[in-house]
Design a protein around this motif. Structure first.
Motif, mmCIF file in Angstrom:
data_model
loop_
_atom_site.group_PDB
_atom_site.id
_atom_site.type_symbol
_atom_site.label_atom_id
_atom_site.label_comp_id
_atom_site.label_asym_id
_atom_site.label_seq_id
_atom_site.Cartn_x
_atom_site.Cartn_y
_atom_site.Cartn_z
ATOM 1 N N GLU A 132 0.830 -1.208 0.000
ATOM 2 C CA GLU A 132 0.000 0.000 0.000
ATOM 3 C C GLU A 132 0.863 1.256 0.000
ATOM 4 O O GLU A 132 0.496 2.256 -0.631
ATOM 5 C CB GLU A 132 -0.948 -0.027 1.195
ATOM 6 N N ASP A 148 -8.375 10.560 -2.411
ATOM 7 C CA ASP A 148 -8.525 9.758 -1.202
ATOM 8 C C ASP A 148 -7.963 8.372 -1.469
ATOM 9 O O ASP A 148 -8.015 7.874 -2.609
ATOM 10 C CB ASP A 148 -9.992 9.640 -0.800
ATOM 11 N N GLN A 150 -8.169 4.528 0.372
ATOM 12 C CA GLN A 150 -8.743 3.695 1.425
ATOM 13 C C GLN A 150 -8.232 2.271 1.256
ATOM 14 O O GLN A 150 -8.842 1.454 0.571
ATOM 15 C CB GLN A 150 -10.271 3.750 1.362
ATOM 16 N N ARG A 155 -4.971 4.841 5.070
ATOM 17 C CA ARG A 155 -6.150 5.621 4.691
ATOM 18 C C ARG A 155 -5.780 7.096 4.653
ATOM 19 O O ARG A 155 -5.282 7.643 5.629
ATOM 20 C CB ARG A 155 -7.302 5.368 5.675
ATOM 21 N N THR A 157 -7.092 11.107 3.194
ATOM 22 C CA THR A 157 -8.170 11.958 2.699
ATOM 23 C C THR A 157 -7.568 13.256 2.173
ATOM 24 O O THR A 157 -6.831 13.942 2.876
ATOM 25 C CB THR A 157 -9.179 12.277 3.817
#
Length: 293
Positions: A132, A148, A150, A155, A157
């Motif tokens: 990730e 964003d 997720q 995570r 934003t």
């Protein structure tokens, strides 16, 4: 590669500036640890990315990076910003070296996480984090607008990278590691794969495994460079030369030579004369750098 432990900044700077003037040497590397991993466990050690930026500002030609960044130390969006800054400071010479971080069972490495209040998840989680992180970093380097993200572990934003790195579409990504899980991440995200040297037969087997993982996702394995770390012996350069020959014969075209400290005067020129095939052409002579032959 100059591991920034048990050695001063001035000594590392001297070696890097020497190497910057030796065209046969293409890259220079640091490592990424917060406490020593050999010798005096309470000895001095410098932080890798801070040091890399200083060295980037005082060299002109060498490509440079950390072999390799622990993805456990810094959130990936923060790492992307740090790496972008170093790429800009260096004028576009950064290779982003990154890995999952040390395995939980390695007590000597694990202690640095506990000493700095950093979480130390199990290895499976750290490999997921690595995948990730590579996706996030690449997005921050290329996205034209905030986004964003997720993921299972990361995570974000309103993430946005501005400015972008000098290198387009982004600096090369060098992923270090040898586990099957890491090799699958290499197949998806890496431009170069690095493995610590030692057992060349094991390195060959893992390189073949990487080829299979590339085939599984439809990627040409030839698009991933093969890199290997080998320690240098000043006293027995023939041993290092034999290891280099074996690595080259096995298809590892990027050789990272680890220099033990203290660094003799003229060590960069000595390394090129002893170990770079284009420079030596079979003419290398034995002897320790800075000493009478």
């Amino acid at each position: 590669m100059t591991a920034p432990m048990h050695v001063g900044y001035a000594d590392i700077l001297r070696v890097w500036q020497e190497a910057d003037a030796v065209p046969e040497i293409e890259h220079a590397w640091l490592f990424d640890h917060l406490l020593p991993i050999a010798g005096d466990m309470n000895g001095p050690i410098l932080e890798g990315w801070t040091l890399l930026s200083a060295l980037a500002a005082q060299t002109a030609r060498l490509r440079l990076g950390l072999m390799v960044t622990s993805n456990r130390f810094r959130p990936p969006a923060v790492l992307a910003k740090i790496a972008t800054t170093v790429d800009i400071v260096s004028g576009g010479r950064l290779d982003l070296g990154i890995g999952a971080g040390s395995r939980p069972g390695l007590a000597m490495a694990r202690r640095e996480y506990e000493a700095h209040g950093l979480p130390y998840a199990d290895f499976g989680d750290s490999v997921t984090d690595l995948a990730e992180a590579c996706a996030v970093i690449r997005c921050l380097w290329t996205a034209a607008a905030p986004f964003d993200f997720q993921g299972a572990r990361v995570r974000l934003t309103g993430a946005f990278g501005n400015p972008k790195p000098v290198q387009r579409p982004y600096p090369p990504i060098v992923i270090g590691g040898r586990s099957d899980a890491t090799l699958r991440v290499v197949a998806e995200y890496a431009d170069v794969w690095n493995i610590p040297g030692g057992d060349i037969d094991d390195a060959i087997a893992r390189s073949a495994r990487l080829d299979r993982y590339c085939a599984d996702i439809g990627r040409d394995p030839a698009g991933i460079g093969r890199s290997i770390y080998l320690p240098v012996s000043y006293e027995q350069p023939g041993t290092t030369r034999s290891a280099i020959d074996a690595a080259l014969a096995a298809g590892f075209g990027h050789i990272v030579l680890g220099l033990p400290a203290p660094y003799p005067e003229g060590v960069a020129r000595w390394v090129a004369d002893q170990f770079v095939p284009a420079a030596t052409q079979g003419q290398a002579t034995a002897g320790r750098p800075g000493c009478a032959q």
